[in-house]
Write a protein that holds these residues in place. Structure first.
Motif, mmCIF file in Angstrom:
data_model
loop_
_atom_site.group_PDB
_atom_site.id
_atom_site.type_symbol
_atom_site.label_atom_id
_atom_site.label_comp_id
_atom_site.label_asym_id
_atom_site.label_seq_id
_atom_site.Cartn_x
_atom_site.Cartn_y
_atom_site.Cartn_z
ATOM 1 N N VAL A 17 0.824 -1.237 -0.185
ATOM 2 C CA VAL A 17 -0.037 0.100 0.185
ATOM 3 C C VAL A 17 1.114 1.208 -0.275
ATOM 4 C CG1 VAL A 17 -2.143 -0.907 1.359
ATOM 5 C CG2 VAL A 17 -0.107 0.368 2.917
ATOM 6 N N THR A 18 0.372 2.299 -0.340
ATOM 7 C CA THR A 18 0.524 3.781 -0.077
ATOM 8 C C THR A 18 1.026 4.325 0.891
ATOM 9 O OG1 THR A 18 -0.617 4.693 -0.942
ATOM 10 C CG2 THR A 18 0.833 4.181 -2.301
ATOM 11 N N SER A 19 0.212 3.774 2.150
ATOM 12 C CA SER A 19 0.172 5.116 3.304
ATOM 13 C C SER A 19 -0.057 3.881 4.441
ATOM 14 C CB SER A 19 -0.571 6.158 3.187
ATOM 15 O OG SER A 19 -2.131 5.465 2.374
ATOM 16 N N LEU A 20 -0.399 4.312 5.247
ATOM 17 C CA LEU A 20 -0.860 3.691 6.859
ATOM 18 C C LEU A 20 -1.427 4.703 7.804
ATOM 19 C CD1 LEU A 20 2.710 1.273 7.357
ATOM 20 C CD2 LEU A 20 -0.210 0.876 6.142
ATOM 21 N N PRO A 21 -2.438 3.931 8.734
ATOM 22 C CA PRO A 21 -3.021 4.453 9.629
ATOM 23 C C PRO A 21 -2.022 4.578 10.928
ATOM 24 C CG PRO A 21 -4.026 2.285 9.413
ATOM 25 C CD PRO A 21 -2.616 2.657 8.252
ATOM 26 N N LEU A 22 -0.856 4.998 10.224
ATOM 27 C CA LEU A 22 0.129 5.205 11.469
ATOM 28 C C LEU A 22 0.654 6.915 11.739
ATOM 29 C CD1 LEU A 22 3.100 2.301 11.108
ATOM 30 C CD2 LEU A 22 0.529 2.966 12.903
ATOM 31 N N ARG B 289 1.922 11.313 3.652
ATOM 32 C CA ARG B 289 1.606 10.543 2.660
ATOM 33 C C ARG B 289 0.100 10.556 2.509
ATOM 34 N NH1 ARG B 289 4.736 5.938 0.368
ATOM 35 N NH2 ARG B 289 7.042 6.050 0.612
ATOM 36 N N ASN B 290 0.034 10.431 3.723
ATOM 37 C CA ASN B 290 -1.473 9.774 4.286
ATOM 38 C C ASN B 290 -2.822 12.015 3.296
ATOM 39 O OD1 ASN B 290 -1.216 8.037 5.449
ATOM 40 N ND2 ASN B 290 -1.090 8.952 7.877
ATOM 41 N N GLU B 291 -1.992 12.704 3.662
ATOM 42 C CA GLU B 291 -2.381 14.209 3.064
ATOM 43 C C GLU B 291 -2.817 14.144 2.018
ATOM 44 O OE1 GLU B 291 -2.110 18.306 4.023
ATOM 45 O OE2 GLU B 291 -0.078 17.577 5.239
ATOM 46 N N ASN B 292 -1.553 13.462 1.324
ATOM 47 C CA ASN B 292 -1.530 13.967 0.194
ATOM 48 C C ASN B 292 -2.543 12.492 -0.860
ATOM 49 O OD1 ASN B 292 1.084 15.572 -0.150
ATOM 50 N ND2 ASN B 292 2.409 13.965 -0.546
ATOM 51 N N ILE B 293 -2.725 11.258 0.193
ATOM 52 C CA ILE B 293 -3.950 10.639 -0.997
ATOM 53 C C ILE B 293 -4.808 11.030 -0.392
ATOM 54 C CG2 ILE B 293 -4.528 8.162 -0.260
ATOM 55 C CD1 ILE B 293 -1.876 8.558 -2.062
ATOM 56 N N TYR B 294 -5.284 11.667 0.465
ATOM 57 C CA TYR B 294 -6.357 12.093 0.670
ATOM 58 C C TYR B 294 -7.377 12.737 -0.267
ATOM 59 C CZ TYR B 294 -7.813 9.846 5.416
ATOM 60 O OH TYR B 294 -8.567 9.276 5.777
#
Length: 683
Positions: free
Chosen positions: A559-564, A573-578
């Motif tokens: 995956v590209t990101s994780l909930p950490l 990464r999380n912000e960019n994928i969102y």
């Protein structure tokens, strides 16, 4: 001269035997007074033994019953035993799925050493990133669980998932037992422990997240912290014998270190505990020698944890280490000052300023010379949380919108009031606070121990005759003997509360266990099945971090990101994928996803069409604020986006979206798009 010396020598010789005789007689008198103490009557010994036996039995039984209750409730809630493995794993959501997935990886490894190596050099979870998963995610619980599962031969008796959740439920039983013992030690009666357990279970919605997120680090760590608080409570008692003191010290040392290993944020909680002990020591409310022994345990745990956590520099730059070292240095300056003197009193005042200054200075120096990746976003988050700063950052605002970090609602206080916990807690807290202030000004010894547990503190106050006596003295009660009334109320009030709680809440608990609920999520099951059957093994998936955790657990795909939220790169990464839920162009989203080598994109209808109950906390609202597409405050300039919301536009299948993305699967909840490697522009 000779005549004068004779009598003098003779006089000296006469005094010596007299002195020795006096000493011997004093010793004999002391022996006569202490060596033959009065025998305690057998019935009193029997009463003491019966009290301790019943209390210990009640404490252990309470913990076991709570663990069994959690197991039964979990089975009823998810109908767990009647589910297939994939459906069971889907019940682990978000970061819980990530933790359990690594437990599965350890069981699949050919050896323990090989499994640890693969976790510490993991490049199969997040695209373009090699991580030390053991250090970054505090996977020591999973390592221990996997070793125990294989070493005990449980693989022939029980399925891995039941073994895993069984350990966590067992730890929750230890948690409850430790709270029971702490309240018992503070109040002197095991009735306080029973009341603590009752309040804890009744208000479990507000005290634990075990029902919904079993593998969370806090569920593994907090039971050890509860044991540490229980051992600390016993260790600080003034009437403890040497054997009991040694046992409490050893238990406190072991639980402090284990707590620090289980949870990456544990040293922050221990820092608050250290501050409380410092205040108690500063106002002479506790024995300084014992308090400083606790500080030594902190230092030992930090340095051993630093070594065994792959030289985790975050522990070296932690405020706890700087604070404890400052306390040790400040104590050295007071060694030659006599207690009770004017200089000693002045040093007490200077000591507060000195410790604070040294702590800040040492922490700054450590951060200058020790390479570290401390969670800087946590400090920014605290600034925003306490109103010291404002931000439009998506990650900060998203964290602030999480339910567990919200300010207590009116329903929260209403729940605590209905169970009678809040009124008694406030009464006990006020009484303890005023008593402590009174003692500080009068310079009298008082036993007062810091604890964050509302249930335990309230039960301690209700069942403690000393606190009732303090309240009666303030009220100047003279009609009834205060001591007798305090003893009666310390027994009667908890009994009445217990009976009322039993009548009101016990039927509800039984109803919860009798109701057979069913976890039904066919869309997620279908999605995971499709991925395992249709997607290439080397495929990389992009989507919300929570869904990515489930994909990692159920399929094993990258995956590209994780909930950490303890790594700056993962947060970015999380912000960019969102951004797939923002008002950005197809080209922008394509560039973001290809930069992380993603092959498939998953759009969740629940996020795209989210109707949030809290204003401004929907993902798309937070993205619009961060991107400047809406006005957040007066004076803000709004940037009108020329593009619609991507998650809506991509479903329509028109250019330019179809040039970059091809829909390959969908159901009621999820839309999966293949990210085109060759872009063909269509009109």
């Amino acid at each position: 001269m000779a005549e004068e010396e004779g009598p003098t020598i003779e006089l000296r010789q006469r005094k010596k035997p007299k002195s020795s005789e006096n000493k011997e007689s004093a010793k004999e008198e002391k022996i006569n007074n202490t060596a033959i103490p009065e025998r305690v009557p057998k019935h009193i010994l029997f009463q003491r033994f019966a009290k301790i036996f019943i209390g210990c039995l009640a404490a252990v039984t309470s913990g076991m019953m709570y663990a069994l209750y959690l197991s039964a409730y979990h089975e009823r809630k998810f109908w767990f035993s009647n589910r297939q493995e994939l459906e069971r794993e889907i019940t682990f959501q978000g970061d819980s799925a990530i933790y359990y997935s690594y437990y599965k990886d350890m069981l699949k490894a050919p050896s323990f050493e090989r499994g640890v190596y693969e976790l510490t050099h993991n490049n199969k979870t997040v695209s373009l990133k090699t991580i030390n998963a053991v250090q970054q995610m505090s996977l020591y619980p999973e390592l221990i669980a996997s070793v125990l599962y294989q070493a005990t031969g449980s693989n022939e008796i029980i399925e891995p998932v039941y073994f895993y959740i069984g350990i966590v439920f067992g730890l929750q039983g230890i948690y409850v037992t430790a709270l029971f013992v702490t309240s018992w030690l503070m109040s002197g009666t095991w009735l306080a422990g029973m009341l603590t357990v009752a309040w804890f279970i009744i208000n479990r919605v507000d005290t634990t997240r075990i029902e919904y997120s079993i593998p969370l680090r806090e569920n593994w760590a907090l039971p050890y912290f509860a044991c540490q608080v229980a051992a600390l409570t016993g260790y600080l008692k003034s009437n403890l014998n040497s054997y009991g003191e040694r046992f409490c010290y050893l238990l406190m040392s072991a639980s402090t270190y284990t707590f620090m290993m289980m949870w990456e944020y544990s040293h922050y909680l221990l820092f608050l505990q250290a501050i409380s002990l410092f205040l108690l020591d500063g106002f002479s409310l506790e024995q300084s020698d014992k308090v400083h022994e606790v500080y030594k345990i902190y230092i030992f745990s930090l340095f051993v944890g630093y070594l065994l956590q792959f030289e985790n520099s975050a522990l070296l730059v932690s405020p706890l280490l700087s604070f404890v070292i400052a306390l040790m240095l400040a104590k050295c300056l007071q060694l030659n000052v006599k207690k009770g003197t004017f200089v000693a009193k002045i040093m007490k005042v200077i000591n507060f300023y000195l410790v604070c200054t040294l702590t800040v200075t040492l922490n700054i120096v450590m951060k200058m010379f020790v390479p570290h990746k401390e969670n800087g976003h946590m400090l920014k988050f605290l600034e925003v949380k306490f109103g010291l700063n404002m931000t439009k950052n998506f990650t900060m605002n998203w964290l602030l919108c999480q339910e567990s970090l919200q300010a207590p609602s009116q329903e929260f206080f209403l729940r605590l009031t209905q169970s009678s916990l809040l009124p008694f807690y406030i009464l006990v807290l006020i009484t303890c606070f005023l008593s402590m202030i009174q003692v500080i000004f009068r310079r009298i010894n008082l036993k007062y121990l810091w604890t964050p547990y509302v249930c335990m503190l309230a039960a301690f106050g209700v069942c403690s005759p000393e606190l009732w006596m303090t309240l009666f003295k303030w009220l100047r009660l003279r009609t009834v003997h205060p001591v007798l009334l305090a003893l009666i109320l310390s027994m009667a009030v908890p009994t009445i509360i217990g009976l009322s709680l039993w009548k009101e809440f016990f039927p509800r608990l039984m109803t919860e266990l009798m109701e057979l609920q069913e976890f039904y999520d066919p869309d997620t099951v279908e999605l995971m099945t499709w991925i395992k059957r249709q997607a290439p093994v080397a495929a990389v998936f992009a989507g919300s971090p929570q869904l990515m955790g489930v994909i990692k657990l159920c399929t094993g795909w990258m995956v590209t990101s994780l909930p950490l939220y303890n790594d700056d790169d993962l947060l970015k990464r999380n912000e960019n994928i969102y951004q797939i839920y923002s008002k950005r162009s197809a080209e922008d989203i394509y560039k973001i996803l290809t930069s992380y080598k993603a092959n498939y994109l998953i759009v969740e209808d629940a996020i795209c069409n989210e109707v949030g109950t809290m204003r401004g906390c929907r993902v798309k609202d937070l993205l619009d604020i961060a991107n400047g597409h809406v006005v957040c405050e007066e004076g803000d300039k709004i940037t009108h986006s020329k593009h619609g919301r991507f998650c809506h536009e991509v479903k329509i299948n028109y250019s330019p979206y179809v040039n970059y993305f091809t829909r390959v699967y969908w159901n009621r909840s999820y839309f999966v798009y293949k990210i085109n490697t060759v872009i063909s522009f269509q009109s």
